[in-house]
Write an enzyme that holds these catalytic residues in place. Sequence first.
Site, PDB file in Angstrom:
ATOM      1  N   THR A  15       0.832  -1.209   0.000  1.00 26.32           N
ATOM      2  CA  THR A  15       0.000   0.000   0.000  1.00 26.32           C
ATOM      3  C   THR A  15       0.869   1.263   0.000  1.00 26.32           C
ATOM      4  O   THR A  15       0.482   2.285  -0.575  1.00 26.32           O
ATOM      5  CB  THR A  15      -0.986   0.037   1.192  1.00 26.32           C
ATOM      6  N   MET A 134      10.715  -6.753   4.210  1.00 28.97           N
ATOM      7  CA  MET A 134      10.944  -7.312   5.543  1.00 28.97           C
ATOM      8  C   MET A 134      12.281  -8.061   5.629  1.00 28.97           C
ATOM      9  O   MET A 134      12.378  -9.119   6.255  1.00 28.97           O
ATOM     10  CB  MET A 134       9.774  -8.217   5.934  1.00 28.97           C
ATOM     11  N   HIS A 158       9.197   2.867   8.627  1.00 31.82           N
ATOM     12  CA  HIS A 158       9.051   1.962   9.770  1.00 31.82           C
ATOM     13  C   HIS A 158       7.797   2.344  10.554  1.00 31.82           C
ATOM     14  O   HIS A 158       7.555   3.528  10.809  1.00 31.82           O
ATOM     15  CB  HIS A 158      10.290   2.044  10.666  1.00 31.82           C
TER      16      HIS A 158
HETATM   17  C1  GAR Z   1       4.046  -0.868   6.675  1.00 28.95           C
HETATM   18  O1  GAR Z   1       3.332  -0.632   7.874  1.00 28.95           O
HETATM   19  C2  GAR Z   1       5.515  -0.564   6.885  1.00 28.95           C
HETATM   20  O2  GAR Z   1       5.753   0.512   7.746  1.00 28.95           O
HETATM   21  C3  GAR Z   1       5.993  -1.856   7.497  1.00 28.95           C
HETATM   22  O3  GAR Z   1       5.331  -2.866   6.788  1.00 28.95           O
HETATM   23  C4  GAR Z   1       4.063  -2.362   6.325  1.00 28.95           C
HETATM   24  C5  GAR Z   1       4.001  -2.609   4.845  1.00 28.95           C
HETATM   25  O4  GAR Z   1       2.743  -2.285   4.357  1.00 28.95           O
HETATM   26  N1  GAR Z   1       7.427  -1.996   7.393  1.00 28.95           N
HETATM   27  C6  GAR Z   1       8.156  -2.602   8.309  1.00 28.95           C
HETATM   28  O5  GAR Z   1       7.696  -3.105   9.311  1.00 28.95           O
HETATM   29  C7  GAR Z   1       9.639  -2.644   8.005  1.00 28.95           C
HETATM   30  N2  GAR Z   1      10.365  -3.134   9.138  1.00 28.95           N
HETATM   31  P1  GAR Z   1       2.507  -2.128   2.797  1.00 28.95           P
HETATM   32  O6  GAR Z   1       3.108  -3.368   2.136  1.00 28.95           O
HETATM   33  O7  GAR Z   1       1.007  -2.101   2.678  1.00 28.95           O
HETATM   34  O8  GAR Z   1       3.171  -0.868   2.333  1.00 28.95           O
END
Ligand code: GAR
Length: 265
Positions: A15, A134, A158
């Site tokens: 997203t 990740m 983050h």
């Molecule tokens: C988001 O909340 C981002 O901040 C987090 O993963 C999610 C990805 O959402 N990132 C981490 O935790 C990195 N350590 P998305 O795929 O919908 O953008």
Amino acid sequence: MNKIRIGALISGGGTNLQAIIDACDQNRIQAEMVFVGADNHNAYGLDRASKHNIPTFIVDYRQIIQTYRRAAHEVTLPEDFDIDDIRQKQYLLKPDTNSQKADFFLSTRAAAEAQLLEKIAPYSPDLLILAGFMRNLTPYFIDRFNTDAGHPRIMNIHPALLPAFPGTDGYGDTYRYGCKVAGCTVHFIDYGEDSGPIIGQKAFPILENDTLESVQKKGLELEWQLYPECIQLFAQGRLHVASLTHLLPNNQVVQRCVVKIAQNA
Ligand code: GAR
């Protein structure tokens, strides 16, 4: 003004990626998304990229790690991989991590990162953004991507107000701790986990009737605003990293790289 070329690495739904693609399309940021890479085949963000005709690639981290565990000689380590150098520079691993475990981690990641570098190179990105990627990048990758000392160009988002709650579950850790404020952070990547110089943060109160799900939802919505804003500052050439030294009252010297944001483009 010229558009910068950005590439993204993702692991999941994407997203944030979507918010950035939309910001590019709507000229809210002076950037063009030139590739999207993922560490696994199931990342839905790859579909989002394809819908916008953005080239994609996958480096299958899990497969590399499994193969190395089964038959290490079947995984090609990069020729320029110097494990002692990487081990010394990184602070992703706890200092007491046993050396076999550390070498396994650093070798498998360097093997994957060499593939990432190879796939990224043809696109010549100005900026690499991690958008829900990740995997921790090791100094092997970072040193080969950040070729201009003092000008980092790998950003991460983050889901917590760093330096609180680094790791894989920022909103969960914030919520379970009983914090009254949550938020998100965009920062440059350094050799640690979620420890690099902070570019921007947004915060919101956690109310009595909030649940983990509502905190995650409110946080993500702020991420979609914050990440494009930070990318635009980079595109405008307004981000500068300075190494600051402070003398504490107990005579301890503290040194920290911080981001300075220039007022005008
Ligand atoms: C988001 O909340 C981002 O901040 C987090 O993963 C999610 C990805 O959402 N990132 C981490 O935790 C990195 N350590 P998305 O795929 O919908 O953008």
